[in-house]
Write an enzyme that holds these catalytic residues in place. Structure first.
Site, PDB file in Angstrom:
ATOM      1  N   ASP A   1       4.213   9.804 -10.747  1.00 27.81           N
ATOM      2  CA  ASP A   1       5.604   9.870 -11.206  1.00 27.81           C
ATOM      3  C   ASP A   1       5.924  11.095 -12.066  1.00 27.81           C
ATOM      4  O   ASP A   1       6.990  11.690 -11.909  1.00 27.81           O
ATOM      5  CB  ASP A   1       5.977   8.596 -11.970  1.00 27.81           C
ATOM      6  CG  ASP A   1       6.155   7.382 -11.062  1.00 27.81           C
ATOM      7  OD1 ASP A   1       6.054   7.533  -9.823  1.00 27.81           O
ATOM      8  OD2 ASP A   1       6.403   6.284 -11.593  1.00 27.81           O
TER       9      ASP A   1
ATOM     10  N   ASP B   1       0.887  -1.156   0.000  1.00 35.23           N
ATOM     11  CA  ASP B   1       0.000   0.000   0.000  1.00 35.23           C
ATOM     12  C   ASP B   1       0.920   1.200   0.000  1.00 35.23           C
ATOM     13  O   ASP B   1       1.864   1.276   0.785  1.00 35.23           O
ATOM     14  CB  ASP B   1      -0.955   0.023   1.188  1.00 35.23           C
ATOM     15  CG  ASP B   1      -2.136   0.951   0.917  1.00 35.23           C
ATOM     16  OD1 ASP B   1      -2.784   0.787  -0.144  1.00 35.23           O
ATOM     17  OD2 ASP B   1      -2.390   1.852   1.722  1.00 35.23           O
TER      18      ASP B   1
ATOM     19  N   LYS C   1      15.062   4.254 -11.226  1.00 38.83           N
ATOM     20  CA  LYS C   1      13.900   4.401 -10.353  1.00 38.83           C
ATOM     21  C   LYS C   1      13.910   3.337  -9.254  1.00 38.83           C
ATOM     22  O   LYS C   1      13.674   3.648  -8.080  1.00 38.83           O
ATOM     23  CB  LYS C   1      12.602   4.314 -11.155  1.00 38.83           C
ATOM     24  CG  LYS C   1      11.371   4.523 -10.282  1.00 38.83           C
ATOM     25  CD  LYS C   1      10.084   4.400 -11.055  1.00 38.83           C
ATOM     26  CE  LYS C   1       8.891   4.562 -10.122  1.00 38.83           C
ATOM     27  NZ  LYS C   1       7.614   4.267 -10.787  1.00 38.83           N
TER      28      LYS C   1
END
Length: 199
Positions: free
Chosen positions: A156, A68, A176
Site C-alpha cells: 500500500d 488470494d 480505500k
C-alpha cells in the site's frame, strides 16, 4: 451465519469485517479456530484461493471465504504476482518485500512503473462445494519510488492511485474500500451470495 475467513492476515480480516457490516455474517479468522494455513501450491490466484477456502471448510465444518491477492508489475514480467507476500523470502515482512520491489524496478530504470493489484475471492458453502462463488477485483496504479502513508498493509505505501494522486496507505478506510481490488472482489462476492448473508 458464521463464515470462516481463510487467512492469518489481520489486515485482511479487518477490511473484510468492515465491508461485511450490515450483513448477517459473523466472520472469524482461521487462527481463532486453531486452523493452520495450507501450502499455497497453486499457480494462480484462483487456485490458491480455492486451496485455502477448502482447507478451512474441511477443518471447521463452516462456510469459508478465502482471498488470494497480489501485485503484478508488467515491467517485472508480472512479478511479484502470487508470490507477493513472500517476494523477499518466505519469512519476509512488508518492508522487505517493498524494498525488493523498488530495487527490482530501480535496476530496470525509470520506465514503466505501472502495477495492478489483483484479488480473487472464493466462497465455499462446504468443503465439497461443486459450485464455489468466485469473484475478481483489480486496481491499477503506479509504483512510487518512496513509500508514503501509514494506513493499510503490504505494498500500500508504494501503490499510488492515478486519479487521487495518493498511495493506498494514504487513503482512509472508506476511500480505500471504495477503490481497492479487495473491495471490488468482496462486493462482487456478496452479490453472488446475497441471499445467504442478507441481514
Amino acid at each position: 451465519m458464521k463464515i470462516v475467513l481463510a487467512t492469518g492476515n489481520a489486515g485482511k480480516l479487518a477490511e473484510m469485517t468492515r465491508m461485511l457490516q450490515g450483513y448477517d455474517a459473523e466472520v472469524v479468522r482461521q487462527g481463532h479456530l486453531g486452523i493452520d494455513s495450507p501450502a499455497e501450491t497453486g499457480l494462480t490466484f484462483v487456485e490458491n484461493a480455492l486451496i485455502k477456502a477448502r482447507h478451512c471448510a474441511e477443518r471447521s465444518g463452516l462456510p469459508a471465504v478465502a482471498d488470494d491477492s497480489g501485485l503484478a508489475v508488467p515491467a517485472l514480467g508480472g512479478e511479484p504476482g502470487i508470490y507477493s507476500a513472500r517476494y523477499a523470502g518466505s519469512d519476509a515482512g512488508d518492508a522487505a518485500n517493498i524494498e525488493r520491489l523498488l530495487a527490482e524496478l530501480s535496476e530496470r530504470g525509470q520506465g514503466d512503473r505501472r502495477g495492478t493489484f489483483h484479488c480473487v475471492m472464493v466462497y465455499l458453502r462446504h468443503a465439497a462445494d461443486p459450485a464455489p462463488v468466485i469473484a475478481h477485483g483489480s486496481w491499477t496504479g503506479r509504483i512510487v519510488e518512496t513509500p508514503r502513508g501509514h494506513h493499510g498493509f503490504g505494498y500500500d505505501p508504494v501503490f499510488e492511485d492515478p486519479e487521487l494522486g495518493q498511495t493506498a496507505a494514504e487513503l482512509d478506510a472508506p476511500a480505500k474500500d471504495a477503490r481497492s481490488h479487495r473491495g471490488q472482489a468482496l462486493r462482487a462476492l456478496i452479490q453472488g451470495i446475497a441471499a445467504e448473508v442478507a441481514g
